[in-house]
Design a protein around this motif. Structure first.
Motif, mmCIF file in Angstrom:
data_model
loop_
_atom_site.group_PDB
_atom_site.id
_atom_site.type_symbol
_atom_site.label_atom_id
_atom_site.label_comp_id
_atom_site.label_asym_id
_atom_site.label_seq_id
_atom_site.Cartn_x
_atom_site.Cartn_y
_atom_site.Cartn_z
ATOM 1 N N UNK A 1 90.055 -2.455 14.090
ATOM 2 C CA UNK A 1 90.127 -2.257 12.643
ATOM 3 C C UNK A 1 89.812 -3.560 11.899
ATOM 4 N N UNK A 2 90.380 -4.707 12.290
ATOM 5 C CA UNK A 2 90.009 -5.946 11.571
ATOM 6 C C UNK A 2 88.507 -6.250 11.645
ATOM 7 N N UNK A 3 87.888 -5.943 12.773
ATOM 8 C CA UNK A 3 86.452 -6.159 12.908
ATOM 9 C C UNK A 3 85.709 -5.246 11.929
ATOM 10 N N UNK A 4 86.151 -3.988 11.810
ATOM 11 C CA UNK A 4 85.515 -3.059 10.878
ATOM 12 C C UNK A 4 85.719 -3.499 9.423
ATOM 13 N N UNK A 5 86.877 -4.061 9.112
ATOM 14 C CA UNK A 5 87.114 -4.585 7.758
ATOM 15 C C UNK A 5 86.132 -5.732 7.482
ATOM 16 N N UNK A 6 85.870 -6.550 8.483
ATOM 17 C CA UNK A 6 84.875 -7.616 8.335
ATOM 18 C C UNK A 6 83.494 -7.053 8.060
ATOM 19 N N UNK A 7 83.123 -5.978 8.766
ATOM 20 C CA UNK A 7 81.834 -5.322 8.514
ATOM 21 C C UNK A 7 81.821 -4.775 7.086
ATOM 22 N N UNK A 8 82.929 -4.165 6.668
ATOM 23 C CA UNK A 8 83.027 -3.618 5.309
ATOM 24 C C UNK A 8 82.884 -4.720 4.268
ATOM 25 N N UNK A 38 90.854 4.071 11.698
ATOM 26 C CA UNK A 38 90.158 3.038 10.921
ATOM 27 C C UNK A 38 89.634 3.534 9.578
ATOM 28 N N UNK A 39 89.282 4.800 9.487
ATOM 29 C CA UNK A 39 88.667 5.319 8.264
ATOM 30 C C UNK A 39 89.507 5.060 7.011
ATOM 31 N N UNK A 40 90.798 5.410 6.991
ATOM 32 C CA UNK A 40 91.565 5.140 5.766
ATOM 33 C C UNK A 40 91.709 3.646 5.462
ATOM 34 N N UNK A 41 91.765 2.828 6.498
ATOM 35 C CA UNK A 41 91.876 1.376 6.292
ATOM 36 C C UNK A 41 90.608 0.819 5.642
ATOM 37 N N UNK A 58 87.004 -14.503 -3.192
ATOM 38 C CA UNK A 58 87.856 -15.699 -3.264
ATOM 39 C C UNK A 58 89.333 -15.356 -3.436
ATOM 40 N N UNK A 59 89.637 -14.450 -4.376
ATOM 41 C CA UNK A 59 91.040 -14.235 -4.734
ATOM 42 C C UNK A 59 91.651 -12.974 -4.140
ATOM 43 N N UNK A 60 90.891 -11.916 -3.949
ATOM 44 C CA UNK A 60 91.467 -10.722 -3.325
ATOM 45 C C UNK A 60 91.489 -10.865 -1.806
ATOM 46 N N UNK A 61 90.383 -11.379 -1.252
ATOM 47 C CA UNK A 61 90.325 -11.567 0.197
ATOM 48 C C UNK A 61 90.867 -12.914 0.637
#
Length: 171
Positions: free
Chosen positions: A64-71, A21-24, A130-133
């Motif tokens: 990993x998707x959950x961690x991206x949400x936290x990020x 997950x770290x690099x993601x 809005x545009x990147x995510x």
């Protein structure tokens, strides 16, 4: 005599996922903020926040998707803090919303990243979410702690500021 039962710390699930997950997470944050130091700090905050959340009763599975949400939340918090600091340092002149043509211009990616990084934190946050995510306006509003109408107005101003800065760089 009852023997004490040892329960596994739920944060170990996060530890098992950490290497993958770290690099993601770091890549997600670096691509959006463009600053290695900030991306490193936010990555650290993401994993610390994830550990706290994992240890709460009823916490869901770690992925990993959950961690991206936290990020994403940590990045929005960062932009909010930065916007507050900027407001504290200078008087913000709020432009009148103008009619803007659709967001369909072809942009040089590197130039666009430079221009985005030059904008105020509130504009960066709105445009990135809005545009990147690709989040719909109501979700952007929720992340930024604004109403939908205020977020729509912010997006109009942010697009106008982006367009101005982008076109000034072409001359």
């Amino acid at each position: 005599m009852n023997e004490p039962r040892v329960h596994r710390d739920p944060a170990f699930a996060l530890l098992e996922l950490y290497d993958a997950a770290l690099p993601e997470v770091y890549g997600y944050l670096l691509a959006r903020c463009g600053d290695r130091v900030v991306a490193e700090e936010l990555t650290s905050e993401t994993f610390l926040g994830a550990v706290r959340t994992c240890r709460k009763a009823g916490a869901g599975p770690v992925s990993v998707p959950w961690l991206i949400g936290v990020a994403r939340h940590k990045l929005a918090d960062h932009w909010r803090r930065r916007a507050r600091e900027e407001r504290g340092l200078r008087l913000v002149h709020d432009e009148q919303p103008e009619t803007v043509d659709p967001w369909d211009a072809e942009l040089d990616v590197l130039r666009a990243r430079e221009v985005l990084a030059s904008l105020g934190a509130h504009h960066q946050a709105a445009l990135s979410l809005r545009y990147l995510d690709g989040l719909p306006v109501p979700e952007v509003a929720e992340h930024l702690g604004r109403t939908v109408h205020a977020t729509e107005a912010l997006l109009v101003r942010a697009r106008a500021a982006f367009r101005r800065a982008y076109e000034e760089g072409e001359q």
